[in-house]
Write a protein that holds these residues in place. Sequence first.
Motif, mmCIF file in Angstrom:
data_model
loop_
_atom_site.group_PDB
_atom_site.id
_atom_site.type_symbol
_atom_site.label_atom_id
_atom_site.label_comp_id
_atom_site.label_asym_id
_atom_site.label_seq_id
_atom_site.Cartn_x
_atom_site.Cartn_y
_atom_site.Cartn_z
ATOM 1 N N ASN B 629 4.305 3.955 -4.443
ATOM 2 C CA ASN B 629 5.046 4.028 -3.192
ATOM 3 C C ASN B 629 6.245 4.966 -3.293
ATOM 4 O O ASN B 629 6.575 5.667 -2.330
ATOM 5 N N TYR B 630 6.900 4.956 -4.466
ATOM 6 C CA TYR B 630 7.995 5.922 -4.645
ATOM 7 C C TYR B 630 7.460 7.345 -4.506
ATOM 8 O O TYR B 630 8.046 8.184 -3.830
ATOM 9 N N LEU B 631 6.314 7.602 -5.155
ATOM 10 C CA LEU B 631 5.763 8.964 -5.117
ATOM 11 C C LEU B 631 5.259 9.311 -3.724
ATOM 12 O O LEU B 631 5.389 10.447 -3.264
ATOM 13 N N GLN B 632 4.689 8.311 -3.023
ATOM 14 C CA GLN B 632 4.165 8.571 -1.681
ATOM 15 C C GLN B 632 5.274 8.792 -0.660
ATOM 16 O O GLN B 632 5.006 9.279 0.441
ATOM 17 N N PRO B 640 7.836 18.249 -4.681
ATOM 18 C CA PRO B 640 9.143 17.586 -4.620
ATOM 19 C C PRO B 640 9.593 17.000 -5.962
ATOM 20 O O PRO B 640 8.784 16.777 -6.861
ATOM 21 N N ILE B 641 10.912 16.750 -6.023
ATOM 22 C CA ILE B 641 11.528 16.164 -7.218
ATOM 23 C C ILE B 641 12.176 14.857 -6.788
ATOM 24 O O ILE B 641 12.826 14.810 -5.737
ATOM 25 N N ILE B 642 12.026 13.792 -7.586
ATOM 26 C CA ILE B 642 12.710 12.541 -7.276
ATOM 27 C C ILE B 642 13.602 12.150 -8.449
ATOM 28 O O ILE B 642 13.178 12.164 -9.607
ATOM 29 N N LEU B 643 14.869 11.848 -8.136
ATOM 30 C CA LEU B 643 15.816 11.416 -9.157
ATOM 31 C C LEU B 643 15.767 9.890 -9.233
ATOM 32 O O LEU B 643 15.862 9.213 -8.212
ATOM 33 N N THR B 644 15.592 9.369 -10.440
ATOM 34 C CA THR B 644 15.547 7.914 -10.623
ATOM 35 C C THR B 644 16.572 7.530 -11.689
ATOM 36 O O THR B 644 17.261 8.393 -12.220
ATOM 37 N N GLY B 828 11.158 6.316 3.516
ATOM 38 C CA GLY B 828 10.387 5.411 2.657
ATOM 39 C C GLY B 828 11.267 4.846 1.559
ATOM 40 O O GLY B 828 12.348 4.323 1.832
ATOM 41 N N LEU B 829 10.819 4.981 0.312
ATOM 42 C CA LEU B 829 11.589 4.408 -0.796
ATOM 43 C C LEU B 829 12.499 5.451 -1.450
ATOM 44 O O LEU B 829 12.962 5.242 -2.566
ATOM 45 N N ARG B 849 5.629 5.772 8.895
ATOM 46 C CA ARG B 849 4.323 6.237 8.421
ATOM 47 C C ARG B 849 4.099 5.809 6.968
ATOM 48 O O ARG B 849 3.014 5.390 6.586
ATOM 49 N N CYS B 850 5.147 5.888 6.166
ATOM 50 C CA CYS B 850 5.039 5.460 4.763
ATOM 51 C C CYS B 850 4.568 4.015 4.701
ATOM 52 O O CYS B 850 3.584 3.690 4.029
ATOM 53 N N PHE B 851 5.293 3.149 5.418
ATOM 54 C CA PHE B 851 4.991 1.724 5.290
ATOM 55 C C PHE B 851 3.651 1.370 5.921
ATOM 56 O O PHE B 851 2.907 0.546 5.407
ATOM 57 N N MET B 852 3.349 1.986 7.071
ATOM 58 C CA MET B 852 2.140 1.577 7.775
ATOM 59 C C MET B 852 0.889 2.233 7.207
ATOM 60 O O MET B 852 -0.174 1.627 7.201
#
Lengths: 81, 1009
Positions: B629-632, B640-644, B828-829, B849-852
């Motif tokens: 879900n994080y990636l989606q 894209p890049i995500i910082l965690t 989203g997340l 859209r993410c959640f549904m």
Amino acid sequence: MQNRTNPSEPSFPMSRKGLLLLSLSILLIIAGYVLMGGEGSNAHRFCPSIFSVCRTLVAPLLCLSGYLLAVVGIVFLPSGD
Amino acid sequence: MQQHTFNRIDICMGWLAFAIALVVYGTSVEPTASLWDCPEFIASGYRLEIGHPPGAPFFMLTANLFSHLAATPSQVALMVNLMSALLSAGCILFLFWTITHFARKLIVTDGTYTRERILLIESCGLVGALAYAFSDTFWFSATEAEVYAYSSFLTAVVFWLMLKWEEEADCARSCRWLILIAYLIGLSIGVHLLNLLCIPAMVLVFYFRRWHNVSRAGILLALAISAAIVAVVLYGIIPGVVWMAGLFELFFVNVCSLPYQSGLLCLVLLLLVGLPLCIWHSRNRAARVCLLSLSMLLLGYSTYGVILIRASARPPMNENAPDNVFSLRSYLAREQYGDKPLLYGQAYTSKLDFEQKGNYLVAKSDDEGPVYRLSADTTVCRYDVVRHDLKYRYADNMWFPRMHDKRFQNQYEDWMGGVEKKDGMPTMVENIRFFLSYQVSFMYWRYFLWNFVGRQNDIQGHGEAEHGNWITGISFIDNLLLGCDTSKMPDVLRHNPGRNVYYALPLLLGLMGLYWQLGRGTVGRNQFCIVSVLFFMTGLAIVLYLNQTPHQARERDYAYAGSFYAFSVWIGLGVAAVHSLFGRLRMKGRLRALLSSVLCLLVPLQMISQTWDDHDRSGRYTCRDYGQNYLQSLPQEGCPIILTNGDNDTFPLWYNHDVEGFRTDTRVCNLSYAQTDWYIDQMKQPAWQSPALPFTWDKRQYQEGTRERIPVRPELEESIRKLYRENPDEMKKMLGDDPFELKNVIRYWILSDNPDMQCIPTDTVTLTSPDGSQQMTLSFKDKEALFKNDLFVLEVLSHAMWTRPLYLSVSVGPDEVSWLRNHLVLEGLAYRIVPQTTEGEIDVDKTYRCFMNLFRYGGLSNTTVYADEHVRHLAYTHERVMARLIDALLEKGDNKRALDVAVLWEREFPRASVPHNELALSLARAFYAGGSTERADAVLEGLLSQSDQWLSWMDTFSPERKASSSHNVYRHLRPMQLSLALAGEYQRQSLMQSYTPKFIRYAEQNKPL
């Protein structure tokens, strides 16, 4: 205190065949590590071959079988010994 | 009956215990990755990538074999989990044989095997082995891909082998068992060091077997020798070999200019030739056995070759990049976890010892030697000194410091209820009180009692009455223990699957077994010594070594599984104790043996009836799905890049990339790793489909020891402006057109070779888009300095802001990259980082859209699937975003879509698995607005009655318990208040009538003083 070791103990704790198996297992391990090596990724290129069948299946399998064979080598006694 | 008949029965019964355990673990195993380190371990096994220090190469090799049994990548995790299940069942097998070995020695003293005796011995084995198999802590690690199952297995095997040697000590070549033990200990270094802790117990076995006249002095001497063996392996051989390899490397590479690894290879060759020669030529038999054992230990330890070779391949996951002996040394020493004083050292109040050096005060420190790394200059083969290992000296020290970490000052003082101190240091009495009340009692005995007496619930406790305590299940005792009326406990705790009560039966059985063993003459007393040493070394000795601080990130019971193993031996012997008790009641023969066996077998059965529901992980896909879900939440295009930041928002993402190949166009960047040069190296490298991050600094500019902390100095701003006004042309040449433009700040200040210039000369920098149409303003107003990970993000931002989508995970705490907080839009997340200044904005359409459509929810919609505390925590992360989404939709008047989200929420996070909290108010609001009044009422009713139950229960707390739970009172008053307000808004009279008077009463009672 006195030591109770067995005077009839053979001078070497492992059997000849056991030692042979142990040598074989060391060869397997070395072979595994040789196959595991190779080129890597770098700042310019992601190198998919680091996950090739040879490097992430054959090589670790050789190493593992070597490490497990060593167990057999250490305890192996031929019948009659 | 003959001994070999018994042996045959014993072998069969052992395999029966194995089969029972395997079936139980096999049916309760998690079908995909679990939280914490498991996703990392699975990736490290399947892809042979490098996990966290000190690494587990032998685990990797074995997990690799199992991972290839999977038909599809999505089954890899299951296969590695099954490996844990298999190894855990193997541990039960050897525990069974260990118990029957002990029991046989005590029951069959005259060499005759009667049916009753055999029945009794086998029941001992079965009861003890099954009690351990069904105990909380051990079962937990049996169903996930962690190293603890493997480590337990190796401990059980090694200990059993020692007993095997004891049996055959007078036979020819029995020494080979000792050599095998040395080899397995060597292998176990490549799994987990816990295994070394059973050495002292094994040395005792050796001592009792080899010496006629056992004496106290002899036992103490044997224990001292065993401690020396542990120390030699732990502090001598393990780091020593790598240290020696380091010397060879320095000579071969730096002096002889040979390529990297040539020194290491030379050392390996020397050992391969030299050790066999030494063994061959040694005259003394004992020396020969010692040398052989050492060689085999080294052979086992050689699994670290996997780490060196695979780190050199530079895979996407390569923690600490241990691709040379020097970084391998740091990796093995687990340097990133810091070191803590054990015998003598600082307390949390200690100040560093300063001395005058020139004009500066410098902290005194001892130089523990240079730290070498591969030269940043890639054109040469050379190791350079990057820093020196410094051990700082403190002005005040104390013996046996237990409250030692100054970062935990508040936590220490909270736990102690204030520390008086003398001369600014905690007194020895306080020190010992902390040691006993926290480290020993709360962090060890509580876990021990969880396993053999009962556990209150699966919620992590910090000492309060509500969470994580040990309980008996007998209400009047529990009322005394917890200081409250447990019959009024709220339903949410009563039905918590982690609530397991055994009425202290396993504990009693174990104590009886222990007592019985002690009463069985010399053999019994010797056995007692062996088992107690094992119990101590794998339990309290670890407590002494870890020197833990309060507020651990999670419960730590898994570290002590070994001592619960030892105690299970006594539980097994408890059957014989019950048998002898029945003897006193003049019960006879077969009936007596049968009755004691059957009665005692009820104990493990009662245990599994309690532990099943909170260890059955079947059907749970939460870790994988939440990671996805994080990636989606990230867009499909633009890589894209995500910082965690944490474990549970990083490792599941890595797992999805590296094992399942999911969304490999995205890049995960963990901010806590981004403080290190090795991680930045990896970010500068492409991985899977994701191109390298645009980070243009040269290695020398970010190598360990450089630019770790860059001060923010807004006071310079004015003088710079003045200089620009006075000689604009010259200054522009020197510091760029706009001195406060991010790129110029990086280029002319942060990357300056002059250390005095390495600062940020303003508290507000700007970043302009390439076409000049947009500008982003970043403020460091509340910052004294930026750390390397901040600089890393700034540099990436300066290049990628308008070219590559940048996201920040919602799980990252507000203190991290706080200067980005007003440039975020929730999708989203993850928050998208945008140039405009924002204030709590949410992209409603994308989030909807993410959640549904895009997210998956891990199977919690089936309420039989167990959601443990950490899974619930991740579920609340989703709910928090859904609540914001609902609020935003309702604000827009889009009641229909808000209702869609609410329906999804109730379906995917049912209240039975994820109890509602304050967030559910948004859920109720969506139902009211959407016209589903009944469902809304049910949500509110649930929240109100839950708070009501909590508050009425907390009313029964004794005064001192109440004090430690006072903040929790407000946690339940608030949702009650907000629910009533919402009920009022929608005119829900019956709800208001039944709960308003209660609320008023609770609010009155709990008025802040």
